[in-house]
Scaffold this active site. Structure first.
Site, mmCIF file in Angstrom:
data_model
loop_
_atom_site.group_PDB
_atom_site.id
_atom_site.type_symbol
_atom_site.label_atom_id
_atom_site.label_comp_id
_atom_site.label_asym_id
_atom_site.label_seq_id
_atom_site.Cartn_x
_atom_site.Cartn_y
_atom_site.Cartn_z
ATOM 1 C CG HIS A 70 0.245 -11.897 11.434
ATOM 2 N ND1 HIS A 70 -0.667 -12.366 10.829
ATOM 3 C CD2 HIS A 70 0.461 -10.496 10.741
ATOM 4 C CE1 HIS A 70 -1.327 -11.821 10.244
ATOM 5 N NE2 HIS A 70 -0.865 -10.517 10.111
ATOM 6 C CG ASP A 71 6.685 -14.064 16.296
ATOM 7 O OD1 ASP A 71 6.022 -14.894 17.068
ATOM 8 O OD2 ASP A 71 7.983 -13.909 16.456
ATOM 9 N N GLY A 76 4.659 -10.839 21.727
ATOM 10 C CA GLY A 76 5.899 -10.126 21.308
ATOM 11 C C GLY A 76 6.721 -11.025 20.332
ATOM 12 C CG ASP A 78 6.875 -15.237 21.629
ATOM 13 O OD1 ASP A 78 6.202 -15.364 20.390
ATOM 14 O OD2 ASP A 78 6.133 -15.629 22.535
ATOM 15 C CB SER A 80 4.040 -17.151 20.097
ATOM 16 O OG SER A 80 3.822 -16.184 19.438
ATOM 17 C CG ASN A 97 -1.527 -16.220 12.480
ATOM 18 O OD1 ASN A 97 -1.203 -15.395 12.146
ATOM 19 N ND2 ASN A 97 -1.864 -16.830 13.664
ATOM 20 N N PRO A 163 -5.086 -5.861 13.952
ATOM 21 C CG PRO A 163 -3.669 -4.347 13.232
ATOM 22 C CD PRO A 163 -3.527 -5.553 14.143
ATOM 23 C CG HIS A 193 0.435 -3.751 3.105
ATOM 24 N ND1 HIS A 193 -0.729 -3.152 3.423
ATOM 25 C CD2 HIS A 193 0.843 -4.754 3.819
ATOM 26 C CE1 HIS A 193 -1.089 -3.992 4.751
ATOM 27 N NE2 HIS A 193 -0.080 -5.074 4.826
ATOM 28 C CG ASP A 241 3.649 -1.475 -5.419
ATOM 29 O OD1 ASP A 241 3.286 -1.159 -6.402
ATOM 30 O OD2 ASP A 241 5.034 -1.277 -4.911
ATOM 31 C CB THR A 244 7.480 -2.012 -8.262
ATOM 32 O OG1 THR A 244 7.161 -1.190 -7.050
ATOM 33 C CG2 THR A 244 7.995 -1.051 -9.316
HETATM 34 C C1 HEM Z 1 -2.736 -1.951 10.318
HETATM 35 C C2 HEM Z 1 -1.948 -2.586 9.905
HETATM 36 C C3 HEM Z 1 -2.230 -4.105 8.915
HETATM 37 C C4 HEM Z 1 -3.247 -4.321 8.389
HETATM 38 C C5 HEM Z 1 -4.726 -4.187 8.740
HETATM 39 C C6 HEM Z 1 -2.882 -5.374 7.559
HETATM 40 C C7 HEM Z 1 -3.756 -6.246 6.859
HETATM 41 C C8 HEM Z 1 -2.942 -7.088 5.976
HETATM 42 C C9 HEM Z 1 -4.279 -7.833 5.072
HETATM 43 C C10 HEM Z 1 -5.672 -8.070 5.245
HETATM 44 C C11 HEM Z 1 -3.273 -8.795 4.286
HETATM 45 C C12 HEM Z 1 -3.818 -9.649 3.433
HETATM 46 C C13 HEM Z 1 -3.349 -11.015 3.865
HETATM 47 C C14 HEM Z 1 -3.720 -12.353 2.753
HETATM 48 O O1 HEM Z 1 -4.915 -11.956 2.189
HETATM 49 O O2 HEM Z 1 -3.292 -13.323 2.631
HETATM 50 C C15 HEM Z 1 -1.994 -8.288 4.540
HETATM 51 C C16 HEM Z 1 -0.865 -8.828 3.481
HETATM 52 C C17 HEM Z 1 0.461 -8.364 4.012
HETATM 53 N N1 HEM Z 1 0.928 -7.677 5.100
HETATM 54 FE FE1 HEM Z 1 -0.218 -6.439 6.017
HETATM 55 N N2 HEM Z 1 -1.405 -5.411 7.490
HETATM 56 C C18 HEM Z 1 -1.130 -4.506 8.339
HETATM 57 C C19 HEM Z 1 0.198 -4.247 8.688
HETATM 58 C C20 HEM Z 1 1.451 -4.876 8.134
HETATM 59 C C21 HEM Z 1 2.517 -4.754 8.642
HETATM 60 C C22 HEM Z 1 3.188 -3.976 10.075
HETATM 61 C C23 HEM Z 1 3.161 -5.618 7.798
HETATM 62 C C24 HEM Z 1 5.057 -5.995 8.220
HETATM 63 C C25 HEM Z 1 5.748 -5.196 8.546
HETATM 64 C C26 HEM Z 1 2.580 -5.954 6.883
HETATM 65 C C27 HEM Z 1 3.035 -7.145 5.962
HETATM 66 C C28 HEM Z 1 2.267 -7.607 5.057
HETATM 67 C C29 HEM Z 1 2.619 -8.493 3.755
HETATM 68 C C30 HEM Z 1 3.900 -8.562 3.162
HETATM 69 C C31 HEM Z 1 1.458 -9.071 3.069
HETATM 70 C C32 HEM Z 1 1.461 -9.690 2.047
HETATM 71 C C33 HEM Z 1 1.521 -11.227 2.513
HETATM 72 C C34 HEM Z 1 1.646 -12.276 1.314
HETATM 73 O O3 HEM Z 1 1.955 -11.812 0.263
HETATM 74 O O4 HEM Z 1 1.504 -13.528 1.744
HETATM 75 N N3 HEM Z 1 1.276 -5.799 7.137
HETATM 76 N N4 HEM Z 1 -2.034 -7.417 5.776
HETATM 77 C C1 LIG Z 2 5.960 2.224 -11.574
HETATM 78 O O1 LIG Z 2 7.113 2.402 -10.723
HETATM 79 C C2 LIG Z 2 8.350 2.952 -11.207
HETATM 80 C C3 LIG Z 2 9.317 2.766 -10.544
HETATM 81 O O2 LIG Z 2 9.268 3.454 -9.071
HETATM 82 C C4 LIG Z 2 8.053 4.504 -11.798
HETATM 83 O O3 LIG Z 2 9.190 5.002 -12.491
HETATM 84 C C5 LIG Z 2 6.903 4.403 -12.812
HETATM 85 O O4 LIG Z 2 6.407 5.846 -13.142
HETATM 86 C C6 LIG Z 2 5.746 3.861 -12.175
HETATM 87 N N1 LIG Z 2 4.434 3.372 -13.264
HETATM 88 C C7 LIG Z 2 3.215 3.600 -12.738
HETATM 89 C C8 LIG Z 2 2.286 3.287 -13.776
HETATM 90 O O5 LIG Z 2 2.793 4.157 -11.733
HETATM 91 C C1 LIG Z 3 -0.089 -22.148 7.931
HETATM 92 C C2 LIG Z 3 -0.763 -22.869 8.668
HETATM 93 O O1 LIG Z 3 -0.707 -23.513 9.635
HETATM 94 N N1 LIG Z 3 -2.046 -22.720 8.192
HETATM 95 C C3 LIG Z 3 -3.430 -23.285 9.214
HETATM 96 C C4 LIG Z 3 -4.578 -22.121 9.534
HETATM 97 O O2 LIG Z 3 -5.529 -22.779 10.094
HETATM 98 C C5 LIG Z 3 -6.182 -23.860 9.121
HETATM 99 C C6 LIG Z 3 -7.574 -24.113 9.808
HETATM 100 O O3 LIG Z 3 -7.518 -23.984 11.406
HETATM 101 C C7 LIG Z 3 -5.298 -24.891 8.769
HETATM 102 O O4 LIG Z 3 -6.025 -25.716 7.821
HETATM 103 C C8 LIG Z 3 -4.140 -24.315 8.206
HETATM 104 O O5 LIG Z 3 -3.132 -25.235 8.030
#
Ligand code: HEM
Ligand SMILES: *[C@@H]1O[C@H](CO)[C@@H](O)[C@H](O)[C@H]1NC(C)=O
Ligand SMILES: CC(=O)N[C@H]1CO[C@H](CO)[C@@H](O)[C@@H]1O
Ligand SMILES: *[C@@H]1O[C@H](CO)[C@@H](O)[C@H](O)[C@H]1NC(C)=O
Length: 324
Positions: A70-71, A76, A78, A80, A97, A163, A193, A241, A244
């Site tokens: 997101h940053d 870019g 930065d 922000s 955010n 996106p 993800h 996921d 895992t």
């Molecule tokens: C088309 C691109 C992408 C879309 C539409 C997207 C969308 C989303 C959405 C909707 C969530 C759920 C947020 C929530 O409910 O709190 C999420 C979670 C997440 N996204 Fe993406 N994402 C994208 C690309 C990426 C990229 C490029 C990264 C990092 C390199 C990323 C890392 C993550 C991670 C790690 C989570 C889990 C966050 C948490 O557990 O707090 N995503 N994403």
């Molecule tokens: C879960 O992940 C492990 C490690 O990649 C894999 O060996 C296993 O088959 C997976 N299990 C399922 C139910 O997909």
């Molecule tokens: C992490 C963070 O600062 N989240 C803020 C996002 O915006 C909402 C509403 O504007 C705030 O309540 C959160 O603290």
């Protein structure tokens, strides 16, 4: 005498040429080890803060990966996204955010760095280094992070244009291509993800009928999120996921091939003809994926960076040094 004068002119021209033509190039790039001499402990200080944070909460890897994305996608890389604003007008208050996490650990690393090397290490670099360290602690690659980013002077809610999770692949890709990233980069970065969660609100539209989702996953998500007859429970989340959930590995790709994608975009990259081959490749080559994932994170980290004397080095990550 004539000789001396002309060599003086030559020296002058040399320096003129060097400073006006080469120095922007020399300083325009990020470098691995940018803080080698200005703050030799920089990377180990960040690493120890992240190690401690990870020991008490392994979900910081997901938090930091998402913050980094997101940053970098808004103005870019930065820092922000870290700015607080009393009137809630900065980036972190934009709807996408609202669920970004990890602000405290970045500030903790900043405080530790300020104690050792005041006003030296940027918050933008702290985000990049922290993400690498957390990824490595979660089973991912321990890649070298080019540093030398500067912190931005602007953070505006209205600049946030990320996106959405229900866009078709080609539209999501437009956003990546506008940052100089390829379709393969997008598929690779979505591998993030492999950790973390999504709130029900981001995928609830898939739960009534979506033939692309395994019915067993749908039943389990309906249980978590509620349904039309049993309304959405607020703030519930599901793992992105399903297997895992805390490991940076290629299991995300294997799961989406099994119709276990949670967000629509996750499932779509397995089905779309333009991306399915890359997905299949990563699903069958875990080591190959980890290598490409590290490279793609480095590339993401170079999007529109500020370097040289642009921006500033913030003293506190949540506020500009100001007043300007
Ligand atoms: C088309 C691109 C992408 C879309 C539409 C997207 C969308 C989303 C959405 C909707 C969530 C759920 C947020 C929530 O409910 O709190 C999420 C979670 C997440 N996204 Fe993406 N994402 C994208 C690309 C990426 C990229 C490029 C990264 C990092 C390199 C990323 C890392 C993550 C991670 C790690 C989570 C889990 C966050 C948490 O557990 O707090 N995503 N994403
Ligand atoms: C879960 O992940 C492990 C490690 O990649 C894999 O060996 C296993 O088959 C997976 N299990 C399922 C139910 O997909
Ligand atoms: C992490 C963070 O600062 N989240 C803020 C996002 O915006 C909402 C509403 O504007 C705030 O309540 C959160 O603290
Ligand atoms: C910093 O040190 C590392 C390890 O010795 C080296 O690989 C890197 O090139 C150095 N970077 C700079 C900018 O001096």
């Amino acid at each position: 005498m004539i000789m001396k004068n002309s060599s003086l002119v030559f020296v002058f021209l040399f320096f003129f040429f060097f400073f006006f033509f080469f120095s922007p190039l020399v300083f325009a790039d990020l470098q691995v080890g940018f803080y080698n001499s200005s703050c030799p402990q920089a990377e180990s200080i960040v690493q120890s803060v992240i190690q401690r944070g990870f020991n008490s909460d392994a979900s910081i890897t997901a938090a930091l990966l998402r913050m980094y994305f997101h940053d970098c996608f808004v103005r870019g890389c930065d820092a922000s996204i870290l700015i607080d604003s009393p009137k809630k007008k900065s980036e972190k208050f934009a709807p996408p955010n609202l669920t970004v996490r990890g602000f405290d650990i970045i500030e903790e690393a900043k405080n530790a760095l300020e104690a050792q090397c005041p006003a030296t290490v940027s918050c933008a670099d702290i985000i990049a280094l922290s993400t690498r360290d957390a990824v490595a602690l979660s089973g991912g690659p321990n890649y070298a992070v080019p540093t030398g980013r500067r912190d931005g002077l602007v953070s505006n809610l209205n600049d946030v244009n990320l996106p959405g999770p229900s866009l078709p692949v080609d539209q999501a890709f437009q956003s990546f291509s506008s940052k100089g990233l390829t379709l393969e980069d997008m598929v690779t970065l979505l591998g993030a993800h492999t950790v973390g969660v999504a709130h029900c609100a981001f995928f609830k539209d898939r739960l009534s009928s979506d033939a692309t989702m395994d019915p067993r996953l749908r039943a389990s998500l309906v249980k978590t999120c509620g349904s039309k007859s049993r309304p959405l429970v607020k703030d519930r989340t599901a793992f992105l996921d399903q297997n895992t959930s805390f490991v940076v590995d290629n299991e995300y790709y294997r799961q989406i091939l099994l119709k276990n994608g949670v967000l629509k975009i996750d499932q779509e990259i397995a089905l779309d003809g333009s991306t399915s081959a890359v997905v299949a490749g990563f699903a069958s080559d875990g080591v190959g994926f980890l290598g490409r994932f590290g490279d793609a994170l480095v590339k993401l980290g170079s999007v529109d960076v500020l370097v040289g004397s642009d921006g500033e080095i913030r003293k506190k990550c949540s506020s500009f040094n100001g007043p300007f």
